[in-house]
Design an enzyme around this catalytic site. Structure first.
Site, mmCIF file in Angstrom:
data_model
loop_
_atom_site.group_PDB
_atom_site.id
_atom_site.type_symbol
_atom_site.label_atom_id
_atom_site.label_comp_id
_atom_site.label_asym_id
_atom_site.label_seq_id
_atom_site.Cartn_x
_atom_site.Cartn_y
_atom_site.Cartn_z
ATOM 1 C CG HIS A 54 47.767 39.126 33.036
ATOM 2 N ND1 HIS A 54 47.305 38.993 34.328
ATOM 3 C CD2 HIS A 54 47.892 40.466 32.833
ATOM 4 C CE1 HIS A 54 47.156 40.180 34.869
ATOM 5 N NE2 HIS A 54 47.505 41.089 33.997
HETATM 6 P P1 TYD Z 1 42.662 38.972 37.638
HETATM 7 O O1 TYD Z 1 42.889 39.515 36.260
HETATM 8 O O2 TYD Z 1 42.599 37.499 37.825
HETATM 9 O O3 TYD Z 1 43.796 39.543 38.578
HETATM 10 P P2 TYD Z 1 45.382 39.353 38.430
HETATM 11 O O4 TYD Z 1 45.644 38.819 37.062
HETATM 12 O O5 TYD Z 1 45.903 40.745 38.583
HETATM 13 O O6 TYD Z 1 45.823 38.435 39.483
HETATM 14 O O7 TYD Z 1 41.341 39.671 38.210
HETATM 15 C C1 TYD Z 1 40.523 39.075 39.186
HETATM 16 C C2 TYD Z 1 39.067 39.371 38.842
HETATM 17 O O8 TYD Z 1 38.798 40.764 38.862
HETATM 18 C C3 TYD Z 1 38.684 38.859 37.472
HETATM 19 O O9 TYD Z 1 37.369 38.324 37.569
HETATM 20 C C4 TYD Z 1 38.650 40.096 36.621
HETATM 21 C C5 TYD Z 1 38.280 41.179 37.601
HETATM 22 N N1 TYD Z 1 38.850 42.493 37.280
HETATM 23 C C6 TYD Z 1 37.996 43.534 36.954
HETATM 24 O O10 TYD Z 1 36.771 43.388 36.903
HETATM 25 N N2 TYD Z 1 38.542 44.766 36.687
HETATM 26 C C7 TYD Z 1 39.874 44.981 36.732
HETATM 27 O O11 TYD Z 1 40.336 46.125 36.495
HETATM 28 C C8 TYD Z 1 40.753 43.888 37.065
HETATM 29 C C9 TYD Z 1 42.249 44.072 37.106
HETATM 30 C C10 TYD Z 1 40.191 42.661 37.332
#
Ligand code: TYD
Length: 143
Positions: A54
């Site tokens: 992303h």
């Molecule tokens: P995600 O965005 O899928 O992680 P990445 O893209 O970095 O691999 O995040 C995993 C989960 O954690 C998703 O349910 C969103 C949550 N999350 C939060 O609640 N707060 C945050 O600051 C982040 C980065 C993720």
């Protein structure tokens, strides 16, 4: 020097070491160029996992691999860059809009991320074609 997108920068963090070991301190206004509003860390990553995939509309982040290692792929819409984060005294600043993917996590990897805004789902760009359009517009605005 490792080539990176213009929106990104590798920053060597100052280690306060003595015969007991090492300590790195980060404060608003010191070592990183923004006020920290959020901290999260990624650990216990399953072997072979890649994550991220992303970009953000408007977010600054600072990633430090405080243990182990991983590879960060950064894409500015024109070119892809890769940097291995494998030192607790090396920070990677990531601006916007930059598409990021994280991979090659070592089993002991702890990736600490500081951000200049709280979590906001609407700030995410999860579609690569959308990202390319936004990156093109952003580059045009700056030209
Ligand atoms: P995600 O965005 O899928 O992680 P990445 O893209 O970095 O691999 O995040 C995993 C989960 O954690 C998703 O349910 C969103 C949550 N999350 C939060 O609640 N707060 C945050 O600051 C982040 C980065 C993720």
């Amino acid at each position: 020097m490792i080539p990176l997108p213009a929106e990104c920068e590798l920053v060597e963090l100052q280690i306060r070491g003595d015969d007991r070991g090492s300590l790195i301190a980060i404060e608003n206004g010191s070592q990183i160029p923004f006020d920290v509003k959020r901290v999260y860390y990624i650990f216990g990553t399953t072997a072979g996992t890649s994550r991220g995939f992303h970009a953000h509309h408007d977010l600054r982040q600072f990633a430090i691999c405080v243990a182990g290692s991983c590879v960060m792929t950064l894409d500015d819409g024109v070119q892809r860059y890769q940097v291995r984060l494998d030192r607790p005294d090396l920070g990677l600043q990531i601006g916007s809009p930059i598409w990021r993917e994280m991979s090659e996590f070592s089993p002991d990897c702890v990736l600490l991320v500081l951000a200049d805004a709280p979590y906001q789902d609407s700030d995410y760009i999860r579609d690569y074609a959308d990202f390319q359009q936004i990156a093109r517009k952003s580059a045009g605005d700056e030209a």
